[in-house]
Design a protein around this motif. Sequence first.
Motif, PDB file in Angstrom:
ATOM      1  N   GLY A   1     -11.974  10.255   2.496  1.00 39.37           N
ATOM      2  CA  GLY A   1     -10.987   9.565   1.950  1.00 39.37           C
ATOM      3  C   GLY A   1     -11.109   8.503   0.756  1.00 39.37           C
ATOM      4  O   GLY A   1     -10.405   7.667   1.089  1.00 39.37           O
ATOM      5  N   ASP A   2     -12.183   8.486   0.244  1.00 36.33           N
ATOM      6  CA  ASP A   2     -12.616   6.819  -0.008  1.00 36.33           C
ATOM      7  C   ASP A   2     -11.334   7.891  -1.567  1.00 36.33           C
ATOM      8  O   ASP A   2     -11.644   8.944  -1.785  1.00 36.33           O
ATOM      9  CB  ASP A   2     -13.608   6.755  -1.159  1.00 36.33           C
ATOM     10  CG  ASP A   2     -14.188   6.286  -0.094  1.00 36.33           C
ATOM     11  OD1 ASP A   2     -13.589   5.536   1.123  1.00 36.33           O
ATOM     12  OD2 ASP A   2     -15.372   6.181   0.477  1.00 36.33           O
ATOM     13  N   MET A   3     -10.101   6.831  -2.214  1.00 38.09           N
ATOM     14  CA  MET A   3      -9.651   7.108  -3.370  1.00 38.09           C
ATOM     15  C   MET A   3     -10.402   6.542  -4.378  1.00 38.09           C
ATOM     16  O   MET A   3     -10.249   4.954  -3.611  1.00 38.09           O
ATOM     17  CB  MET A   3      -8.021   6.511  -2.540  1.00 38.09           C
ATOM     18  CG  MET A   3      -7.742   8.148  -3.981  1.00 38.09           C
ATOM     19  SD  MET A   3      -5.805   7.589  -3.654  1.00 38.09           S
ATOM     20  CE  MET A   3      -5.750   5.757  -4.483  1.00 38.09           C
TER      21      MET A   3
ATOM     22  N   ILE B   1       2.038  -2.716 -25.179  1.00 39.39           N
ATOM     23  CA  ILE B   1       1.173  -3.754 -24.178  1.00 39.39           C
ATOM     24  C   ILE B   1       0.856  -2.192 -24.182  1.00 39.39           C
ATOM     25  O   ILE B   1       0.914  -1.305 -23.289  1.00 39.39           O
ATOM     26  CB  ILE B   1       1.345  -4.190 -22.800  1.00 39.39           C
ATOM     27  CG1 ILE B   1       2.326  -5.531 -23.426  1.00 39.39           C
ATOM     28  CG2 ILE B   1       0.473  -4.406 -22.261  1.00 39.39           C
ATOM     29  CD1 ILE B   1       3.117  -6.430 -22.191  1.00 39.39           C
ATOM     30  N   ASN B   2      -0.821  -1.759 -23.707  1.00 44.68           N
ATOM     31  CA  ASN B   2      -1.641  -0.807 -22.929  1.00 44.68           C
ATOM     32  C   ASN B   2      -2.737  -1.410 -22.189  1.00 44.68           C
ATOM     33  O   ASN B   2      -3.000  -2.450 -22.243  1.00 44.68           O
ATOM     34  CB  ASN B   2      -2.915  -0.320 -23.883  1.00 44.68           C
ATOM     35  CG  ASN B   2      -1.758   0.411 -25.280  1.00 44.68           C
ATOM     36  OD1 ASN B   2      -0.877   0.582 -25.037  1.00 44.68           O
ATOM     37  ND2 ASN B   2      -2.462   0.545 -26.200  1.00 44.68           N
ATOM     38  N   PHE B   3      -2.239  -1.217 -21.100  1.00 46.36           N
ATOM     39  CA  PHE B   3      -2.474  -1.189 -19.748  1.00 46.36           C
ATOM     40  C   PHE B   3      -3.567  -0.899 -18.412  1.00 46.36           C
ATOM     41  O   PHE B   3      -3.343   0.922 -18.255  1.00 46.36           O
ATOM     42  CB  PHE B   3      -1.433  -1.892 -18.395  1.00 46.36           C
ATOM     43  CG  PHE B   3      -1.380  -2.277 -17.415  1.00 46.36           C
ATOM     44  CD1 PHE B   3      -2.716  -3.495 -17.145  1.00 46.36           C
ATOM     45  CD2 PHE B   3      -1.995  -1.422 -15.879  1.00 46.36           C
ATOM     46  CE1 PHE B   3      -2.892  -4.216 -16.176  1.00 46.36           C
ATOM     47  CE2 PHE B   3      -1.679  -2.337 -14.796  1.00 46.36           C
ATOM     48  CZ  PHE B   3      -3.258  -3.663 -14.978  1.00 46.36           C
ATOM     49  N   ASN B   4      -4.916  -0.717 -18.688  1.00 45.87           N
ATOM     50  CA  ASN B   4      -6.054   0.155 -17.640  1.00 45.87           C
ATOM     51  C   ASN B   4      -6.099   0.164 -16.496  1.00 45.87           C
ATOM     52  O   ASN B   4      -5.864  -2.000 -16.027  1.00 45.87           O
ATOM     53  CB  ASN B   4      -7.190   0.353 -18.804  1.00 45.87           C
ATOM     54  CG  ASN B   4      -6.857   0.511 -19.953  1.00 45.87           C
ATOM     55  OD1 ASN B   4      -6.088   1.435 -19.725  1.00 45.87           O
ATOM     56  ND2 ASN B   4      -7.900   0.284 -21.437  1.00 45.87           N
ATOM     57  N   TYR B   5      -5.670   0.346 -15.787  1.00 50.36           N
ATOM     58  CA  TYR B   5      -6.144   0.148 -14.172  1.00 50.36           C
ATOM     59  C   TYR B   5      -6.880   0.860 -13.116  1.00 50.36           C
ATOM     60  O   TYR B   5      -6.853   1.843 -13.282  1.00 50.36           O
ATOM     61  CB  TYR B   5      -4.210  -0.237 -13.723  1.00 50.36           C
ATOM     62  CG  TYR B   5      -4.914  -0.370 -11.458  1.00 50.36           C
ATOM     63  CD1 TYR B   5      -4.326  -1.987 -11.414  1.00 50.36           C
ATOM     64  CD2 TYR B   5      -4.361   0.946 -11.164  1.00 50.36           C
ATOM     65  CE1 TYR B   5      -4.146  -2.054 -10.176  1.00 50.36           C
ATOM     66  CE2 TYR B   5      -4.052   0.097 -10.248  1.00 50.36           C
ATOM     67  CZ  TYR B   5      -4.253  -1.091  -9.749  1.00 50.36           C
ATOM     68  OH  TYR B   5      -4.428  -1.215  -7.804  1.00 50.36           O
ATOM     69  N   ASN B   6      -7.176   0.598 -12.746  1.00 52.68           N
ATOM     70  CA  ASN B   6      -8.557   1.454 -11.802  1.00 52.68           C
ATOM     71  C   ASN B   6      -8.222   0.668 -10.374  1.00 52.68           C
ATOM     72  O   ASN B   6      -8.430  -0.608 -10.031  1.00 52.68           O
ATOM     73  CB  ASN B   6     -10.542   0.818 -12.091  1.00 52.68           C
ATOM     74  CG  ASN B   6     -11.069   2.058 -11.181  1.00 52.68           C
ATOM     75  OD1 ASN B   6     -11.218   1.447 -10.318  1.00 52.68           O
ATOM     76  ND2 ASN B   6     -11.372   3.281 -11.720  1.00 52.68           N
ATOM     77  N   HIS B   7      -8.297   1.497  -9.066  1.00 51.53           N
ATOM     78  CA  HIS B   7      -8.088   1.070  -7.970  1.00 51.53           C
ATOM     79  C   HIS B   7      -8.841   1.799  -7.234  1.00 51.53           C
ATOM     80  O   HIS B   7      -8.666   3.622  -7.073  1.00 51.53           O
ATOM     81  CB  HIS B   7      -6.574   1.152  -7.440  1.00 51.53           C
ATOM     82  CG  HIS B   7      -6.139   0.668  -6.447  1.00 51.53           C
ATOM     83  ND1 HIS B   7      -5.999  -0.699  -5.679  1.00 51.53           N
ATOM     84  CD2 HIS B   7      -5.758   1.821  -5.081  1.00 51.53           C
ATOM     85  CE1 HIS B   7      -5.762  -0.132  -4.327  1.00 51.53           C
ATOM     86  NE2 HIS B   7      -5.426   0.685  -3.895  1.00 51.53           N
ATOM     87  N   ARG B   8      -9.315   1.778  -6.305  1.00 53.27           N
ATOM     88  CA  ARG B   8     -10.109   1.813  -4.998  1.00 53.27           C
ATOM     89  C   ARG B   8      -9.272   1.099  -3.608  1.00 53.27           C
ATOM     90  O   ARG B   8      -8.823   0.128  -3.450  1.00 53.27           O
ATOM     91  CB  ARG B   8     -11.636   1.709  -5.006  1.00 53.27           C
ATOM     92  CG  ARG B   8     -11.992   1.654  -6.315  1.00 53.27           C
ATOM     93  CD  ARG B   8     -13.510   1.502  -6.259  1.00 53.27           C
ATOM     94  NE  ARG B   8     -13.958   1.952  -7.466  1.00 53.27           N
ATOM     95  CZ  ARG B   8     -15.134   3.096  -8.090  1.00 53.27           C
ATOM     96  NH1 ARG B   8     -14.864   3.358  -6.692  1.00 53.27           N
ATOM     97  NH2 ARG B   8     -15.501   3.760  -8.392  1.00 53.27           N
ATOM     98  N   GLU B   9      -9.277   2.793  -2.345  1.00 52.32           N
ATOM     99  CA  GLU B   9      -8.301   2.468  -1.307  1.00 52.32           C
ATOM    100  C   GLU B   9      -8.554   3.581  -0.072  1.00 52.32           C
ATOM    101  O   GLU B   9      -9.302   4.683  -0.871  1.00 52.32           O
ATOM    102  CB  GLU B   9      -6.944   2.484  -1.579  1.00 52.32           C
ATOM    103  CG  GLU B   9      -6.251   2.256  -0.178  1.00 52.32           C
ATOM    104  CD  GLU B   9      -6.346   0.249  -0.388  1.00 52.32           C
ATOM    105  OE1 GLU B   9      -6.250  -0.002   1.247  1.00 52.32           O
ATOM    106  OE2 GLU B   9      -6.205   0.125  -1.182  1.00 52.32           O
ATOM    107  N   ASN B  10      -9.244   3.322   0.694  1.00 54.27           N
ATOM    108  CA  ASN B  10      -9.694   4.418   1.620  1.00 54.27           C
ATOM    109  C   ASN B  10      -8.151   5.134   2.290  1.00 54.27           C
ATOM    110  O   ASN B  10      -7.330   4.477   2.785  1.00 54.27           O
ATOM    111  CB  ASN B  10     -10.901   4.250   2.911  1.00 54.27           C
ATOM    112  CG  ASN B  10     -11.004   5.095   3.762  1.00 54.27           C
ATOM    113  OD1 ASN B  10     -10.174   5.996   4.552  1.00 54.27           O
ATOM    114  ND2 ASN B  10     -11.656   5.797   3.295  1.00 54.27           N
ATOM    115  N   LEU B  11      -7.960   6.203   2.075  1.00 51.45           N
ATOM    116  CA  LEU B  11      -6.357   6.991   2.515  1.00 51.45           C
ATOM    117  C   LEU B  11      -6.236   6.518   3.873  1.00 51.45           C
ATOM    118  O   LEU B  11      -5.018   6.722   4.475  1.00 51.45           O
ATOM    119  CB  LEU B  11      -6.414   8.401   1.847  1.00 51.45           C
ATOM    120  CG  LEU B  11      -6.197   8.294   0.008  1.00 51.45           C
ATOM    121  CD1 LEU B  11      -5.980   9.529   0.117  1.00 51.45           C
ATOM    122  CD2 LEU B  11      -4.551   7.066  -0.306  1.00 51.45           C
TER     123      LEU B  11
END
Length: 913
Positions: free
Chosen positions: A854-856, A874-884
């Motif tokens: 379930g780790d996203m 603007i160039n925006f880089n986004y990284n996200h981790r979450e357990n769904l």
Amino acid sequence: MFSRLLVVLGILFATLFAGGVALMSGKQLSTVINWALPEGWKINTPTGLDFGLERLALPEFSLAYQQCPLLDVKGVRLQWLPARQFTIDTASLDYQCLTQLPPSEKSDSPTSLNALLALLPEGEASLNQLTWRNLSDDINPRLKTLLNSPSQLKLAYQQQKLTAHLSQQAVRFSLIFADQTLNANLDYQPDFPANTKENSKESHRLQLNAKLNDDLSQPPVSGNLRYQWRLPKTIIDDPNLQQGEINADWQTEQPNQLAGELRFVSQHNDKNRLTLPFKFDLNTLEIVQAPFYWEISKIFPLQGVASAKISPKSWTGDFFPIQTYFRFSFLSQSKKAGKGNIVIENKQGEILPDTLNLPLQLTGNVKYDDFILYSAVPIAFQGKFDDLSVRFQPSALLRLVGKQDNLIINELRFPMAGILVNKNGITGRLQALLKGETPEFKQLALNLDGYAKNFHAGQNQFFQKLKGKKAINDLWQWRIWGNAQVQSLKTPLKVGGRGKWQGKLVTLSELDGQLGKLILTGTQIPKIDFSLSEPIEFAYLKRQIKGEVKAISPETTFNYGGELTRPVGRLKFNGTLENFNIQGQIEAGKLGPLKLFARRSLKKGQSELVGKLYWYAQPANVFQPLLPLRQNWIINKGMVKGETAFSANAKQGLIAGGHFSIIDGGLSIPSGDINGIQFSLPYRLQQGQFSFGVKQPIAVNIDEMKLGVPITNVRVKVNGSYPYSKKRPLYLRELKMDLLGGSLQVDHFALPQTSLTYLKLNEIDFEEILNLMKYQQIELKGKANAILPLWLEGKPCYVCDGLITQAGTSRLKFTPELLNAMKNSGYTEQLLLYLMNDTKINELRALVNVGSKGDMVLDAKLKMELNEQQSAKINFNYNHRENLFDLWKLINAGNDFEQQIENKLYQILDKRK
């Protein structure tokens, strides 16, 4: 009787010849003859006696006994020159008068054959026509037919040679006697009416050659007898007895004793034969080790050896009492069990004029295939001839053991002591005890016990012939009880009941049984009680059966948590054993009834069941007990109905087809609601496999699903097999639903899943996502599309390299509350927040992966421009981790609480219904 008549006729003709010369008138002649006749006899000779030197003629005369006209004779002629000839034109005998004659007097003096022949004058005698009058209705029809036909008789005695010929419409008889040797031939072919077509199918022929003893009280010195016959099917059904031949030969071994042999053989099957070596003297007729063989069936012939002795009081006078002895030894042989021998023996039997007493003993064993029948049965066979009886003595017992195919009989006992069989039927205690095994039952033990009174055991015609009228009672009342282990279910079975066999009807009036605890795949039943709703009746002559059986269980529970409350099944049947109708129904609480209509037929030894099941429309909440109580799922609306046609036989197994429908179904669960469920499910079942949507896929519609994420207008098409496998998958096609302001679509999905399934999200609204997550610090307007490659079981991942893209331009704006809160943050955070607030997102591209736990991982890239300074990019880089999984629980926390309250209310309302 006949000898007295012959003496009177001899006196008559002697007196006639002696007195005829002198007495010319008929009246005077009658007077002379009547003076010479014994008392009670009287002759009447009308005038017309013609007497000469060479001949004598009398037109007619009549003879009476006790004033009953016994004999009328016409055309009497006697000629003695040149040769003796005696002729009678017609003679008529009165049967009723003949029966009134007294019996012949007994004589102890021996009679010499040569002395009798010396009394006969040489010459010829003939009777042109002999007829009978006043025949009784009690005479055998065949004999009456013969006597109603005129007969012709010719006798000749020349040079110590006697010949005789008798001819009649159906009988031809000839006899030659010379030098102490007798040769006789008899042919009999009944003359039936032409329309019966039987006269060519029946014939009898008898040939006799014998050398006689001069003393007629002694048996013939030697002889040979041959008898051949042919009988139609209307007389005897057994083809082995329709055509046959009997031969007998004998000779004198010593004075007053004969030894010989009688042989029978069937012309239909020459294996069926009987040979009787015998010895005979003036005291005893003895059968010595007589072998016999008769094919009752090709696999079980009746064969063995017989011996017997018959000793009457006298062979020439009073026969009774007759002392008897006989012994029949029946042989049997089995390839598996070896040889067997059973003996029926009578040691001291006695036959009287009107009674007999034959004590019998049945001992030994019979072996057939892999079965052995043991016997130890003493029997008293006795009584008057019109009321004979068989009584089984104490310790009488038959016992059977063996095995055939799938049946194992460890012991089958028939105690028979005290049973009486007579012309009224069977009376006494009838019982049987069985211990054995079948593929379905182990440790099988059954007992049948009851009392019979004038019981016919289905042989009504036989006993009615003995009784001469319809017997009353004809009853056997019994009870049955026993137990077994049902092998396939691994549970005990107990059964008990009562019934009767009366007349032509067998009735099971009571039945109580119990099947123990059942543990099946995913199912448990504590017990099943069964009984009769209606008595079971079997009219065995017509092979008709009817009755009704009921089965009840306290409950049926399923491992997943559901249950059926007090399931009840009823089965009613009516028809013949080969073809009967079945009606039944199954209920469980409010569930059902499920109606059954079927027909069972038997063709060429194969049983087949064909029928239909009907589930009439009823509220869907009757299924509520099938949902686990601990899951708090409530069925709150909808209707259910179904129909199935089926057939079942040993060759093809169970084949079924039909449909099952849910209309406007509604389900409430702790995490939400599902409403507007509707589908019609056509299916086919064969070899334990369900097939759905064979002609066209099944359309399943769900109007609304509130499961944290609001989902509406769910549409999917289903076809394939269940249980599913790689060879027979279950397909879901054209899955569509509306959610989060957009839609989800799956073009093709199969179970089991062997390739990636692609979830296509179209125009998902960012505002709907933020509202779902209850995130109110930012405003994000716009829509997104996504393609998510999916593994349903999460191996190796749930979502593998999914792609999210923007559908058009989006706008991002922060709320004043968030901006004020961020003033206390660092300079970098404030600058970033200022740059991104109220910006336009021109491009959004994100990769998403969801692992097996379930780790996203979300890796997004955004290209934006400021609203106030459009040239500023603007160039925006986004990284996200979450357990769904954890996120889903957080999102549904409020909904869970709300649904728990709602479900509790539904449960309370459901119990009040």
